[in-house]
Design an enzyme around this catalytic site. Structure first.
Site, PDB file in Angstrom:
ATOM      1  N   CYS A 295     -17.211   9.878  25.944  1.00  0.00           N
ATOM      2  CA  CYS A 295     -17.791   8.750  25.217  1.00  0.00           C
ATOM      3  C   CYS A 295     -17.768   9.027  23.721  1.00  0.00           C
ATOM      4  O   CYS A 295     -17.365  10.094  23.268  1.00  0.00           O
ATOM      5  CB  CYS A 295     -19.226   8.493  25.681  1.00  0.00           C
ATOM      6  SG  CYS A 295     -20.353   9.851  25.301  1.00  0.00           S
TER       7      CYS A 295
ATOM      8  N   CYS B 161     -19.558  12.122  22.559  1.00  0.00           N
ATOM      9  CA  CYS B 161     -18.778  13.354  22.689  1.00  0.00           C
ATOM     10  C   CYS B 161     -17.874  13.537  21.479  1.00  0.00           C
ATOM     11  O   CYS B 161     -17.717  14.651  20.961  1.00  0.00           O
ATOM     12  CB  CYS B 161     -17.929  13.312  23.958  1.00  0.00           C
ATOM     13  SG  CYS B 161     -18.861  13.267  25.496  1.00  0.00           S
TER      14      CYS B 161
ATOM     15  N   ASP C 224      10.177  -3.970  -4.906  1.00  0.00           N
ATOM     16  CA  ASP C 224      11.223  -3.413  -5.740  1.00  0.00           C
ATOM     17  C   ASP C 224      12.491  -4.232  -5.467  1.00  0.00           C
ATOM     18  O   ASP C 224      12.595  -4.892  -4.434  1.00  0.00           O
ATOM     19  CB  ASP C 224      11.436  -1.944  -5.373  1.00  0.00           C
ATOM     20  CG  ASP C 224      12.641  -1.349  -6.071  1.00  0.00           C
ATOM     21  OD1 ASP C 224      12.705  -1.439  -7.305  1.00  0.00           O
ATOM     22  OD2 ASP C 224      13.521  -0.815  -5.375  1.00  0.00           O
TER      23      ASP C 224
ATOM     24  N   ASP D 144      11.881   1.565  -1.803  1.00  0.00           N
ATOM     25  CA  ASP D 144      12.748   2.411  -0.979  1.00  0.00           C
ATOM     26  C   ASP D 144      13.132   3.732  -1.617  1.00  0.00           C
ATOM     27  O   ASP D 144      13.789   4.549  -0.982  1.00  0.00           O
ATOM     28  CB  ASP D 144      14.039   1.656  -0.634  1.00  0.00           C
ATOM     29  CG  ASP D 144      14.967   1.546  -1.833  1.00  0.00           C
ATOM     30  OD1 ASP D 144      14.463   1.288  -2.933  1.00  0.00           O
ATOM     31  OD2 ASP D 144      16.182   1.722  -1.660  1.00  0.00           O
TER      32      ASP D 144
ATOM     33  N   ASP E 131       9.950   4.574  -6.646  1.00  0.00           N
ATOM     34  CA  ASP E 131       8.914   3.657  -6.170  1.00  0.00           C
ATOM     35  C   ASP E 131       7.671   4.388  -5.658  1.00  0.00           C
ATOM     36  O   ASP E 131       6.656   3.752  -5.372  1.00  0.00           O
ATOM     37  CB  ASP E 131       9.467   2.775  -5.032  1.00  0.00           C
ATOM     38  CG  ASP E 131      10.669   1.960  -5.470  1.00  0.00           C
ATOM     39  OD1 ASP E 131      10.627   1.427  -6.587  1.00  0.00           O
ATOM     40  OD2 ASP E 131      11.639   1.858  -4.696  1.00  0.00           O
TER      41      ASP E 131
END
Length: 751
Positions: free
Chosen positions: A13, A16, A417, A642, A646
């Site tokens: 649970c 825990c 970009d 990419d 960036d």
């Protein structure tokens, strides 16, 4: 810091989870710890200087807390990770418990009878103390730590019912009917065990996407050594080995094709449904299916370094992390069990003092203890995130950070970009013009530019070197490259170095203007270069100026020797992807280092109105910060890029999305971004946002049901409207329903 993953067995649970986390955070050397109930794993981070010491201490701390722990071996086969199925214990408990409830089932039909008390005790006791021993063990460990969990509630409730039955049996005179509750104790344990078994089977289904990814890795590779083909275990393959892949086989390693042409199916890695053509020089990734051609691949990565392994680690990492909404659940769970024990005690005292029937009071208190279900609270968030991240991976969207997936639904601005993100990222060199205007001088300008760009992986650099090597320009001959020395990249401006005795710079328009301001030009830019530059800008092309230091003297006035123009094509999916985002109410922005006119032309082609052009890499993060400042509280900005340039902007945005290309994406961008789009498809951004909204909706549903069971069930039990058996059934149902509801997310489809 170094991260270590532990398998933790025995958690049932949310309480825990909190207990294991506190135990781990108390270990010297451990700086962070996050525990996932759905995966039964803990992610622990600490100093890499004493890794072995604090790892061993972390395992010992979990064991001391009452659970089993072991270090996960990252490249262990999937089968080794599966745990044994305790279904036989559930079946045995049901066989022993069913006779106890049989008289209750026949009573409505007028057949009233009762098993002897000793027989009921014989059937119930093995269920209580043997099959149910795990509840006592885990509950006692929690009690020793001064905490509580679901196991403690079950152990207290069923022990009270069993003990009350024994007392009633001893106190009732011979020949009189016994009011015993052995069936309640046995059935509660059976139902809870059944619920946990069903829950485990359902949770296993949430891991199907990850297991499918792991299964893509072949166990052997066919390696060519000294003219022979040897079948070797994957662990024996080394970087540089030549691996032969036949048609219909999966590629076992990452590498570059040396021989052969084929199509490869990368759908499980990138979500791309159609096979992709690959030829000599092209990269292939491990796990992809070779369609029709025999190929020989030079190995560039094996084992844990392959893209497939990295993808699996990213998905596992995302599933192990907690979404922000889980923090609320953790706070509730910390006080849940003590609160339930207090309510049960109040129920027992209230009923006992009110009608002086302590037997009834005990049964109602037992019902309160049993109905409480912190396990459903603990599963609500991780089960949903596991399904969501697995679903995203199947569609080519890698979730590195669970928080990014949750935040994405509140994004109101997406900044893109340009090069490689909205465009194909494979610009072509369209023109190479010299100041003198002769073909021979044009070739010299191209040769010098190629020398400066020889070691660069930038798309424009590849366009220059390819044109120089292959003679791709009309009127400009291909030629053997010459070497440049002391080459240095100047981010956002260009590159400089020495070619022979000349100091040469390949400049952006910005850098050229700066040079003009610092050093008045000794030669005016020829009119034909001016006209060519103006026309290139009108066409949306990028420019680069080749300038040379006068007389080869360092830092002397510079003269323009040539102009290079580059053109790139918009990705076919870009316009539709932008339109899909705008349909979701998202404002799209372009941030580019290109010239204003070039960026505007490209933006018009994809349907973006707001453009920030001529932005240096370091300044992209500032633009993102300004966009964030323009939004209301609770609204966020996402950045899609990419490349290395960036990475600062991806980190500055609330959500960073790295766009992978044909080469698998830039490592820096993928590590910085919260999500990685494995295909260079702009439409995936809208899909990721739609999936984020679907995951959040499912999260709210699961948390509602988890709280609903307790908010409704506990008062009903306290008021005497639920028997212990019904309470046990409701408790088991709550966990199963939460996980089953999470699995319904698999039906999600992008519009």
């Amino acid at each position: 810091m170094t991260q270590v993953t532990l398998n933790v067995d025995g958690m049932t649970c949310a309480s825990c989870v909190g207990r294991v986390e506190r135990a781990l955070k108390g270990v010297a050397g451990v700086q962070e710890a996050s525990v996932n109930l759905a995966t039964q794993q803990a992610t622990v981070a600490g100093s890499d200087t004493d890794l072995e010491t604090w790892t061993a201490a972390a395992v010992a701390a979990v064991v001391k807390a009452g659970y089993e722990a072991s270090v996960v071996v990252p490249e262990a086969p999937a089968a080794a990770r599966k745990r044994s199925d305790p279904g036989w214990k559930v079946a045995l408990a049901a066989m022993l418990s069913f006779p106890l409830v049989w008289p209750m089932l026949t009573a409505p039909f007028g057949w009233e009878w009762m098993w002897p008390a000793w027989f009921q005790c014989v059937l119930a006791s093995p269920v209580q103390f043997w099959l149910g021993w795990r509840f006592y063990k885990a509950g006692a460990a929690a009690l020793r730590a001064g905490e509580g969990n679901m196991d403690l509630l079950v152990a207290l409730g069923t022990s009270a019912a069993w003990g009350l039955s024994v007392v009633m049996w001893w106190r009732t005179p011979a020949g009189h009917a016994h009011h015993l509750y052995f069936e309640s104790a046995a059935m509660v344990i059976t139902l809870v065990m059944f619920g946990k078994w069903m829950e485990a089977r359902a949770k296993q289904q949430t891991l199907t996407a990850l297991e499918a990814l792991r299964s893509l890795r072949p166990e052997v590779a066919r390696v060519r050594r000294e003219g022979l083909e040897l079948e070797l275990a994957l662990s024996r393959v080394r970087v540089g080995d030549e691996v032969v892949v036949r048609p219909g086989e999966r590629i076992p390693i990452d590498g570059i094709i040396l021989e052969g042409r084929t199509h490869v199916d990368e759908s499980m890695l990138t979500g791309e449904s159609l096979p992709v053509a690959r030829e000599p020089g092209a990269r292939v990734v491990g796990g992809a299916l070779n369609a029709e051609g025999l190929i020989v691949v030079s190995t560039t990565a094996v084992g844990a370094e392959t893209q497939l392994s990295r993808i699996v680690r990213l998905v596992e990492s995302a599933q192990a992390k907690k979404a922000p909404i889980q923090q609320m659940v953790d706070r509730v769970s910390a006080v849940f069990v003590p609160t339930i024990v207090a309510v049960a005690l109040a129920t027992w005292l209230g009923w006992g003092l009110w009608n002086h029937d302590w037997t009834t009071a005990t049964l109602h208190a037992v019902s309160v203890l049993v109905i409480a279900c912190p396990c459903a609270l603990g599963l609500a968030t991780p089960a949903t995130l596991m399904v969501g991240t697995g679903l995203a991976a199947q569609r080519g969207i890698l979730v590195r950070d669970a928080q990014a997936l949750e935040t994405l639904r509140t994004v109101r601005i997406v900044a893109f970009d340009k090069t490689g993100t909205l465009t194909e990222g494979r610009p072509r060199l369209i023109q190479c013009l010299s100041a003198q205007g002769s073909a021979q001088e044009d070739s010299r300008v191209l040769q010098w530019a190629a020398a400066l760009q020889a070691g660069s992986e930038h798309p424009l650099a590849r366009a220059v070197t390819s044109a120089a090597a292959l003679g791709l320009l009309d009127g400009v001959e291909g030629m053997e490259g010459i070497a440049a020395r002391e080459v240095r990249s100047v981010p956002g401006r260009g590159v400089e170095g020495w070619v022979g005795e000349a100091q040469v710079r390949l400049c952006s328009n910005r850098w050229l203007q700066e040079l003009q301001a610092l050093h008045p030009m000794t030669h005016a830019i020829p009119d034909h270069l001016h006209r060519a530059a103006d026309q290139a800008r009108e066409d949306g092309c990028s420019l680069a100026w080749l300038v040379v230091g006068a007389d080869g003297v360092p830092e002397s006035p510079w003269r323009v020797e040539g102009l290079l123009t580059f053109g790139d094509r918009v990705k076919p999916s870009a316009r539709a992807g932008i339109a899909a985002l705008q349909a979701l109410g998202v404002r799209c922005v372009m941030i580019s280092g290109d010239h204003e006119r070039s960026a505007q032309v490209m933006a018009q082609q994809v349907g973006i109105e707001e453009v920030h052009a001529e932005v240096l890499p370091a300044d992209k993060a500032e633009v993102v910060a300004r966009l964030k400042a323009s939004l209301a509280v609770g609204e966020h900005v996402a950045m899609v890029g990419d490349g290395v340039n960036d990475a600062p902007a991806l980190a500055a945005a609330d959500v960073g999305l790295a766009m992978a290309g044909e080469q698998g994406g830039t490592d820096v961008a993928m590590e910085t971004a919260g999500l990685t789009l494995m295909r260079g498809d702009v439409a995936l951004v809208a899909q990721a946002m739609a999936l984020s909204r679907a995951v959040h909706t499912k999260l709210r549903q699961n948390l509602f049901w988890a709280f609903f069971y307790n908010v409704v069930g506990v008062p009903l039990a306290a008021l005497g409207h639920l028997s212990p058996m019904v309470a046990g059934a409701a408790m088991a149902l709550s966990s199963v329903s939460v996980v089953s509801n999470a699995l319904l997310l698999k039906r999600w489809r992008a519009d």
